[in-house]
Design a protein around this motif. Structure first.
Motif, PDB file in Angstrom:
ATOM      1  N   PHE A  83     -14.001   3.376   0.017  1.00 12.91           N
ATOM      2  CA  PHE A  83     -14.008   1.930   0.230  1.00 12.91           C
ATOM      3  C   PHE A  83     -12.600   1.365   0.155  1.00 12.91           C
ATOM      4  O   PHE A  83     -12.186   0.562   1.007  1.00 12.91           O
ATOM      5  N   HIS A  84     -11.843   1.754  -0.855  1.00 13.34           N
ATOM      6  CA  HIS A  84     -10.519   1.167  -1.062  1.00 13.34           C
ATOM      7  C   HIS A  84      -9.468   1.718  -0.109  1.00 13.34           C
ATOM      8  O   HIS A  84      -8.365   1.155  -0.016  1.00 13.34           O
ATOM      9  N   LEU A 135      -9.109  -5.745   2.710  1.00 16.76           N
ATOM     10  CA  LEU A 135     -10.151  -6.555   2.084  1.00 16.76           C
ATOM     11  C   LEU A 135     -10.190  -6.324   0.582  1.00 16.76           C
ATOM     12  O   LEU A 135     -10.256  -7.278  -0.206  1.00 16.76           O
ATOM     13  N   ALA A 136     -10.134  -5.051   0.158  1.00 15.24           N
ATOM     14  CA  ALA A 136     -10.169  -4.734  -1.264  1.00 15.24           C
ATOM     15  C   ALA A 136      -8.936  -5.275  -1.974  1.00 15.24           C
ATOM     16  O   ALA A 136      -9.024  -5.753  -3.113  1.00 15.24           O
ATOM     17  N   PHE A 137      -7.788  -5.203  -1.310  1.00 13.25           N
ATOM     18  CA  PHE A 137      -6.553  -5.694  -1.913  1.00 13.25           C
ATOM     19  C   PHE A 137      -6.623  -7.194  -2.159  1.00 13.25           C
ATOM     20  O   PHE A 137      -6.276  -7.679  -3.243  1.00 13.25           O
ATOM     21  N   THR A 159      -6.217  11.991   4.669  1.00 11.38           N
ATOM     22  CA  THR A 159      -7.297  11.141   5.137  1.00 11.38           C
ATOM     23  C   THR A 159      -8.036  10.581   3.915  1.00 11.38           C
ATOM     24  O   THR A 159      -7.901  11.114   2.804  1.00 11.38           O
ATOM     25  N   PRO A 160      -8.830   9.530   4.087  1.00 12.68           N
ATOM     26  CA  PRO A 160      -9.609   9.031   2.955  1.00 12.68           C
ATOM     27  C   PRO A 160     -10.504  10.098   2.330  1.00 12.68           C
ATOM     28  O   PRO A 160     -10.634  10.157   1.100  1.00 12.68           O
ATOM     29  N   ARG A 161     -11.098  10.953   3.130  1.00 14.67           N
ATOM     30  CA  ARG A 161     -11.982  11.992   2.589  1.00 14.67           C
ATOM     31  C   ARG A 161     -11.193  13.031   1.796  1.00 14.67           C
ATOM     32  O   ARG A 161     -11.656  13.505   0.755  1.00 14.67           O
ATOM     33  N   CYS A 189      -9.117   4.473  -8.904  1.00 17.26           N
ATOM     34  CA  CYS A 189      -9.747   4.441  -7.583  1.00 17.26           C
ATOM     35  C   CYS A 189      -9.470   3.135  -6.844  1.00 17.26           C
ATOM     36  O   CYS A 189      -9.157   3.140  -5.647  1.00 17.26           O
ATOM     37  N   THR A 190      -9.581   2.023  -7.535  1.00 19.92           N
ATOM     38  CA  THR A 190      -9.352   0.734  -6.875  1.00 19.92           C
ATOM     39  C   THR A 190      -7.884   0.548  -6.516  1.00 19.92           C
ATOM     40  O   THR A 190      -7.559  -0.175  -5.573  1.00 19.92           O
TER      41      THR A 190
END
Length: 203
Positions: free
Chosen positions: A104-105, A111-113, A184-186, A170-171
Motif C-alpha cells: 500500500f505505501h 496518497l499515504a504520504f 519492486t514493491p513485492r 512499513c508506513t
C-alpha cells in the motif's frame, strides 16, 4: 480496492482509485503542500471554475478529509482481506499484514504520504476521526504480535513496542519509495517480511 467475484484482491493496484478532482488535489498537495495549495490552483488544474469545485467539495479542508478518508478506508479493507486470507496461522497473519502495508505505501505512495504528513492540517472532528482510524489500523498489528507471543511463536519481550516499530517501518516506505528504484514493491515486501520476523523473534 479492486474486487472480483471471489471478493477483494488486496494485492491488486490499478491507477490511483481516486475521483479526478481528488487526484488533482493530491497532485497539488504533493507539489505545494496543503497550506501552499489554493482552491483556485486545484480548480484550474481540474479545469473547473472555483464555484464548480465548491459544488463538489465545500473547502480545501474537505478535499484533504476526502483524501485521508479514502486512504484509511482502502488500507483497512486491504488489511482485513489480507488477514482473512492468512487464516489462523499467526506467522502467516504477520507476513501478509506486513506485505499489505508495504504494498500500500509503495503503490499508493503519494496518497499515504499526504494522509500521514498532513494530519497536522486536519482540524476538529476530522482530526479525531483520522486518529481513530489510525489507531484501529495499528491494533491489527498489535493483536497479531500479542497472539504470536501468547502462542510462543514470537519471542520478543516487547510486543507492543515491536508492533509500533513494524508499522512505523512499513508506513515509512511512502516517504522514500520510488517506482524507478532498485526494488519492486513485492520485492520490498519480501525483505520487510524477513526483517519483521527478526524483529519479533520468529523462527
Amino acid at each position: 480496492m479492486t474486487t472480483t467475484d471471489a471478493g477483494p484482491v488486496w494485492r491488486a493496484y490499478s491507477g490511483s482509485g481516486l475521483p479526478p478532482i481528488l487526484e488533482t488535489a493530491l497532485a497539488c498537495f504533493m507539489e505545494h503542500g496543503y497550506h501552499g495549495t489554493t482552491i483556485r490552483t486545484v480548480a484550474a488544474r481540474a479545469e473547473l471554475s472555483v464555484p464548480g469545485l465548491y459544488y463538489h467539495y465545500a473547502s480545501k479542508q474537505a478535499l484533504l478529509v476526502a483524501l485521508v478518508s479514502y486512504a484509511m478506508d482502502d488500507l483497512w479493507e486491504r488489511s482485513r482481506a489480507a488477514l482473512e486470507e492468512a487464516g489462523d496461522d499467526v506467522q502467516r497473519r504477520l507476513d501478509l499484514l506486513v506485505e499489505c502495508l508495504v504494498l500500500f505505501h509503495a503503490y499508493r505512495r503519494d496518497l499515504a504520504f499526504i494522509a500521514s504528513s498532513e494530519i497536522r492540517s486536519l482540524t476538529g472532528e476530522d482530526r479525531t476521526t483520522y486518529i481513530g482510524a489510525r489507531d484501529r489500523q495499528q491494533r491489527l498489528m498489535d493483536h497479531v504480535i500479542e497472539d504470536g507471543v501468547g502462542q510462543k511463536v514470537f519471542t520478543t519481550p516487547y510486543p507492543r513496542e515491536a508492533a509500533r516499530a513494524i508499522v512505523t517501518m512499513c508506513t515509512g516506505v511512502s516517504q522514500w519509495y520510488r517506482s524507478e528504484g532498485e526494488h519492486t514493491p513485492r520485492e520490498l515486501a519480501e525483505r520487510y517480511r524477513i526483517m519483521t520476523r527478526m524483529t519479533v523473534g520468529a523462527a
